[in-house]
Design a protein around this motif. Structure first.
Motif, PDB file in Angstrom:
ATOM      1  N   LYS A   1      17.845  65.421  23.162  1.00  0.00           N
ATOM      2  CA  LYS A   1      17.299  66.388  24.082  1.00  0.00           C
ATOM      3  C   LYS A   1      15.873  66.584  23.589  1.00  0.00           C
ATOM      4  O   LYS A   1      15.130  67.120  24.491  1.00  0.00           O
ATOM      5  N   ASP A   2      15.346  66.618  22.408  1.00  0.00           N
ATOM      6  CA  ASP A   2      13.993  66.800  21.926  1.00  0.00           C
ATOM      7  C   ASP A   2      13.560  65.876  20.943  1.00  0.00           C
ATOM      8  O   ASP A   2      14.620  65.527  20.195  1.00  0.00           O
ATOM      9  N   ALA A   3      12.540  65.548  20.765  1.00  0.00           N
ATOM     10  CA  ALA A   3      12.213  64.415  19.702  1.00  0.00           C
ATOM     11  C   ALA A   3      10.588  64.519  19.401  1.00  0.00           C
ATOM     12  O   ALA A   3       9.796  64.780  20.237  1.00  0.00           O
ATOM     13  N   TRP A   4      10.353  64.058  18.291  1.00  0.00           N
ATOM     14  CA  TRP A   4       8.954  63.878  17.848  1.00  0.00           C
ATOM     15  C   TRP A   4       8.709  62.427  17.595  1.00  0.00           C
ATOM     16  O   TRP A   4       9.490  61.600  17.164  1.00  0.00           O
ATOM     17  N   ALA A   5       7.646  61.797  18.300  1.00  0.00           N
ATOM     18  CA  ALA A   5       7.185  60.204  18.060  1.00  0.00           C
ATOM     19  C   ALA A   5       5.927  59.984  17.624  1.00  0.00           C
ATOM     20  O   ALA A   5       5.124  60.819  18.171  1.00  0.00           O
ATOM     21  N   LEU A   6       5.799  58.997  16.932  1.00  0.00           N
ATOM     22  CA  LEU A   6       4.387  58.488  16.564  1.00  0.00           C
ATOM     23  C   LEU A   6       4.091  57.224  17.149  1.00  0.00           C
ATOM     24  O   LEU A   6       5.282  56.159  17.028  1.00  0.00           O
ATOM     25  N   GLY A   7       3.062  56.887  17.773  1.00  0.00           N
ATOM     26  CA  GLY A   7       2.817  55.629  18.487  1.00  0.00           C
ATOM     27  C   GLY A   7       1.495  55.120  17.929  1.00  0.00           C
ATOM     28  O   GLY A   7       0.461  55.977  17.625  1.00  0.00           O
ATOM     29  N   PHE A   8       1.371  53.527  17.753  1.00  0.00           N
ATOM     30  CA  PHE A   8       0.168  52.900  17.463  1.00  0.00           C
ATOM     31  C   PHE A   8       0.297  51.519  17.948  1.00  0.00           C
ATOM     32  O   PHE A   8       1.262  51.243  18.515  1.00  0.00           O
ATOM     33  N   GLY A   9      -0.917  51.288  18.338  1.00  0.00           N
ATOM     34  CA  GLY A   9      -0.793  49.771  18.719  1.00  0.00           C
ATOM     35  C   GLY A   9      -2.318  49.195  19.079  1.00  0.00           C
ATOM     36  O   GLY A   9      -3.579  49.904  18.798  1.00  0.00           O
ATOM     37  N   PHE A  10      -2.464  48.187  19.933  1.00  0.00           N
ATOM     38  CA  PHE A  10      -3.862  47.776  20.261  1.00  0.00           C
ATOM     39  C   PHE A  10      -4.128  47.880  21.491  1.00  0.00           C
ATOM     40  O   PHE A  10      -3.029  48.083  22.538  1.00  0.00           O
ATOM     41  N   SER A  11      -5.371  47.849  21.964  1.00  0.00           N
ATOM     42  CA  SER A  11      -5.760  48.150  23.552  1.00  0.00           C
ATOM     43  C   SER A  11      -6.662  47.177  24.057  1.00  0.00           C
ATOM     44  O   SER A  11      -7.376  46.672  23.192  1.00  0.00           O
ATOM     45  N   TYR A  12      -6.508  46.811  24.976  1.00  0.00           N
ATOM     46  CA  TYR A  12      -7.507  45.919  25.870  1.00  0.00           C
ATOM     47  C   TYR A  12      -8.138  46.616  27.138  1.00  0.00           C
ATOM     48  O   TYR A  12      -7.418  46.819  28.093  1.00  0.00           O
ATOM     49  N   PRO A  13      -9.339  47.082  26.696  1.00  0.00           N
ATOM     50  CA  PRO A  13      -9.991  47.971  27.656  1.00  0.00           C
ATOM     51  C   PRO A  13     -10.942  46.988  28.460  1.00  0.00           C
ATOM     52  O   PRO A  13     -11.281  46.093  28.131  1.00  0.00           O
ATOM     53  N   LYS A  14     -11.207  47.480  29.852  1.00  0.00           N
ATOM     54  CA  LYS A  14     -12.017  46.878  30.767  1.00  0.00           C
ATOM     55  C   LYS A  14     -12.443  47.857  31.867  1.00  0.00           C
ATOM     56  O   LYS A  14     -12.103  48.452  32.364  1.00  0.00           O
ATOM     57  N   LEU A  15     -13.938  47.659  31.776  1.00  0.00           N
ATOM     58  CA  LEU A  15     -14.832  48.627  32.919  1.00  0.00           C
ATOM     59  C   LEU A  15     -14.386  47.895  34.502  1.00  0.00           C
ATOM     60  O   LEU A  15     -14.139  46.849  34.710  1.00  0.00           O
ATOM     61  N   THR A  16     -13.748  48.941  35.313  1.00  0.00           N
ATOM     62  CA  THR A  16     -13.530  48.728  36.357  1.00  0.00           C
ATOM     63  C   THR A  16     -14.362  49.526  37.621  1.00  0.00           C
ATOM     64  O   THR A  16     -14.483  48.764  38.655  1.00  0.00           O
ATOM     65  N   SER A  17     -15.250  50.295  37.260  1.00  0.00           N
ATOM     66  CA  SER A  17     -16.129  50.655  38.278  1.00  0.00           C
ATOM     67  C   SER A  17     -17.405  50.782  37.655  1.00  0.00           C
ATOM     68  O   SER A  17     -18.053  51.529  37.025  1.00  0.00           O
ATOM     69  N   THR A  18     -18.275  49.638  38.054  1.00  0.00           N
ATOM     70  CA  THR A  18     -19.330  49.283  37.190  1.00  0.00           C
ATOM     71  C   THR A  18     -20.448  48.445  38.245  1.00  0.00           C
ATOM     72  O   THR A  18     -19.635  47.788  39.224  1.00  0.00           O
ATOM     73  N   ASN A  19     -21.754  48.464  37.976  1.00  0.00           N
ATOM     74  CA  ASN A  19     -22.413  47.472  38.740  1.00  0.00           C
ATOM     75  C   ASN A  19     -22.722  46.400  37.686  1.00  0.00           C
ATOM     76  O   ASN A  19     -23.701  45.597  38.038  1.00  0.00           O
ATOM     77  N   LEU A  20     -22.228  46.087  36.704  1.00  0.00           N
ATOM     78  CA  LEU A  20     -22.400  45.107  35.606  1.00  0.00           C
ATOM     79  C   LEU A  20     -21.246  43.852  35.686  1.00  0.00           C
ATOM     80  O   LEU A  20     -20.101  44.272  36.384  1.00  0.00           O
ATOM     81  N   GLY A  21     -21.563  42.742  35.261  1.00  0.00           N
ATOM     82  CA  GLY A  21     -20.643  41.603  35.073  1.00  0.00           C
ATOM     83  C   GLY A  21     -19.541  42.039  33.963  1.00  0.00           C
ATOM     84  O   GLY A  21     -19.747  42.842  33.424  1.00  0.00           O
ATOM     85  N   HIS A  22     -18.388  41.319  33.846  1.00  0.00           N
ATOM     86  CA  HIS A  22     -17.554  41.337  33.026  1.00  0.00           C
ATOM     87  C   HIS A  22     -17.671  40.307  31.816  1.00  0.00           C
ATOM     88  O   HIS A  22     -18.002  39.050  31.994  1.00  0.00           O
ATOM     89  N   SER A  23     -17.040  40.782  30.509  1.00  0.00           N
ATOM     90  CA  SER A  23     -16.882  39.602  29.747  1.00  0.00           C
ATOM     91  C   SER A  23     -15.631  39.965  28.864  1.00  0.00           C
ATOM     92  O   SER A  23     -14.863  40.584  29.336  1.00  0.00           O
ATOM     93  N   MET A  24     -15.185  38.733  28.077  1.00  0.00           N
ATOM     94  CA  MET A  24     -13.983  39.070  27.184  1.00  0.00           C
ATOM     95  C   MET A  24     -14.052  39.572  25.865  1.00  0.00           C
ATOM     96  O   MET A  24     -12.959  39.436  25.054  1.00  0.00           O
ATOM     97  N   GLU A  25     -15.292  40.196  25.508  1.00  0.00           N
ATOM     98  CA  GLU A  25     -15.413  40.597  24.275  1.00  0.00           C
ATOM     99  C   GLU A  25     -14.757  42.192  24.009  1.00  0.00           C
ATOM    100  O   GLU A  25     -14.768  42.690  23.117  1.00  0.00           O
ATOM    101  N   ASP A  26     -14.081  42.583  25.015  1.00  0.00           N
ATOM    102  CA  ASP A  26     -13.488  44.126  25.008  1.00  0.00           C
ATOM    103  C   ASP A  26     -12.257  44.141  24.060  1.00  0.00           C
ATOM    104  O   ASP A  26     -11.519  43.317  23.891  1.00  0.00           O
ATOM    105  N   MET A  27     -12.102  45.388  23.281  1.00  0.00           N
ATOM    106  CA  MET A  27     -11.274  45.298  22.323  1.00  0.00           C
ATOM    107  C   MET A  27     -11.038  46.978  21.945  1.00  0.00           C
ATOM    108  O   MET A  27     -11.982  47.821  22.370  1.00  0.00           O
ATOM    109  N   GLY A  28      -9.789  47.339  21.358  1.00  0.00           N
ATOM    110  CA  GLY A  28      -9.694  48.878  20.913  1.00  0.00           C
ATOM    111  C   GLY A  28      -8.285  48.972  20.553  1.00  0.00           C
ATOM    112  O   GLY A  28      -7.518  48.024  19.992  1.00  0.00           O
ATOM    113  N   GLY A  29      -8.107  50.336  20.000  1.00  0.00           N
ATOM    114  CA  GLY A  29      -6.783  50.550  19.439  1.00  0.00           C
ATOM    115  C   GLY A  29      -6.459  52.093  19.801  1.00  0.00           C
ATOM    116  O   GLY A  29      -7.314  52.815  20.402  1.00  0.00           O
ATOM    117  N   TYR A  30      -5.176  52.426  19.339  1.00  0.00           N
ATOM    118  CA  TYR A  30      -4.717  53.805  19.653  1.00  0.00           C
ATOM    119  C   TYR A  30      -3.810  54.317  18.734  1.00  0.00           C
ATOM    120  O   TYR A  30      -3.130  53.666  17.891  1.00  0.00           O
TER     121      TYR A  30
END
Length: 300
Positions: free
Chosen positions: A24-53
């Motif tokens: 019914k109720d619980a506490w949780a801890l989350g962690f992991g990797f992220s792959y971010p990417k600009l979607t609203s921009t006037n620049l091109g894209h590269s594959m060097e994006d990275m992140g975590g949470y």
């Protein structure tokens, strides 16, 4: 990358055969990797994006909860001749999300989030030189779709895809944008794919709504104390006097036929006159434990 998606697919498939443990109720801890990417921009894209949470989550019911998330993102955008130049946006940001689980009792449980946050970011090698080295603080708004796949009683695999809109158009290091942010705003936006684990380190009472998925629980609902009270109430005082009269103990070869034990019409309720007869028979059986008893009955 292909191997990563193959492993992810195998884990999600195996989760289907595991039983979800929902509280019914619980506490949780989350962690992991992220792959971010600009979607609203006037620049091109590269594959060097990275992140975590890293996140902490509180579920108040089987379906809903809130989540506080901390994120690190490094996003890149290309510009110049043949996109030879790269702008890097380094962002540290946090968000507070409302989380809703659509089918919490399933081992593969999809969910939806919506929330607000704030980001502190710095820019490096910007297209617009006056933004070089700028450090800014902006508000974020976003939503995401994801799923939790059971890996055990307290562990979940959590893929999630979200899109977030900033409060500025120079988040990518270039003034203006070619696309709109969320709800049509003329600001920069980015998407983020997370892949991580969710550890439920504290759980409340197990959820009863999941019994609908496991089957109906069968219980003996007979109130034996109530039946005993009814028997006592219907035993006439004179019967108690009668049964104490000494009588010959029946032998093993004697045959006693119990007569007059009847029920109300179309009911399992005994008629009042049946109780003294049953009481008398029970007393004889108690005094003669070696007697073999055969019970017969019929219904019309």
């Amino acid at each position: 990358m292909k191997k990563l998606f193959t492993i992810l697919g195998i884990l999600l498939l195996s989760a289907i055969f595991l039983q979800a443990q929902v509280a019914k109720d619980a506490w949780a801890l989350g962690f992991g990797f992220s792959y971010p990417k600009l979607t609203s921009t006037n620049l091109g894209h590269s594959m060097e994006d990275m992140g975590g949470y890293l996140s902490i989550q509180r579920n108040f019911t089987e379906h809903s909860g809130i989540r506080l998330t901390g994120n690190y993102n490094s996003l890149t955008g290309t510009w110049g001749p043949s996109n030879s130049e790269t702008t890097t946006t380094t962002a540290i940001w946090g968000g507070l999300d409302y989380v809703y689980y659509f089918v919490p009792c399933e081992s593969l449980s999809p969910f939806f989030t919506f929330g607000v946050g704030a980001t502190n970011y710095t820019l490096d090698n910007t297209k617009d030189s006056y933004l070089e080295g700028e450090q800014s603080f902006e508000i974020l708004i976003g939503f995401s779709l994801g799923a939790e796949a059971s890996l055990g009683e307290n562990w979940k695999l959590k893929p999630e895809l979200g899109i977030y809109s900033t409060g500025t158009s120079d988040y990518d290091g270039a003034e203006g944008t070619d696309g709109g942010g969320l709800i049509g705003s003329s600001t920069d936006a980015f998407m983020k794919f997370d892949l991580g684990l969710q550890w439920y380190f504290d759980k409340g009472e197990p959820s009863k709504i999941c019994q609908l998925y496991d089957g109906i629980e069968q219980r003996d609902m007979t109130d034996y104390n109530k039946i005993e009270d009814i028997v006592k109430q219907h035993i006439p005082k004179q019967v108690i006097k009668e049964v104490v009269v000494e009588r010959e103990v029946p032998s093993k070869n004697d045959r006693i036929v119990l007569m007059g034990v009847n029920f109300d019409f179309n009911s399992a309720k005994l008629k009042p006159e049946s109780y003294p007869i049953l009481y008398h028979a029970a007393k004889i059986m108690h005094e003669n434990a070696e007697v073999t008893v055969e019970v017969q009955g019929y219904s019309d």
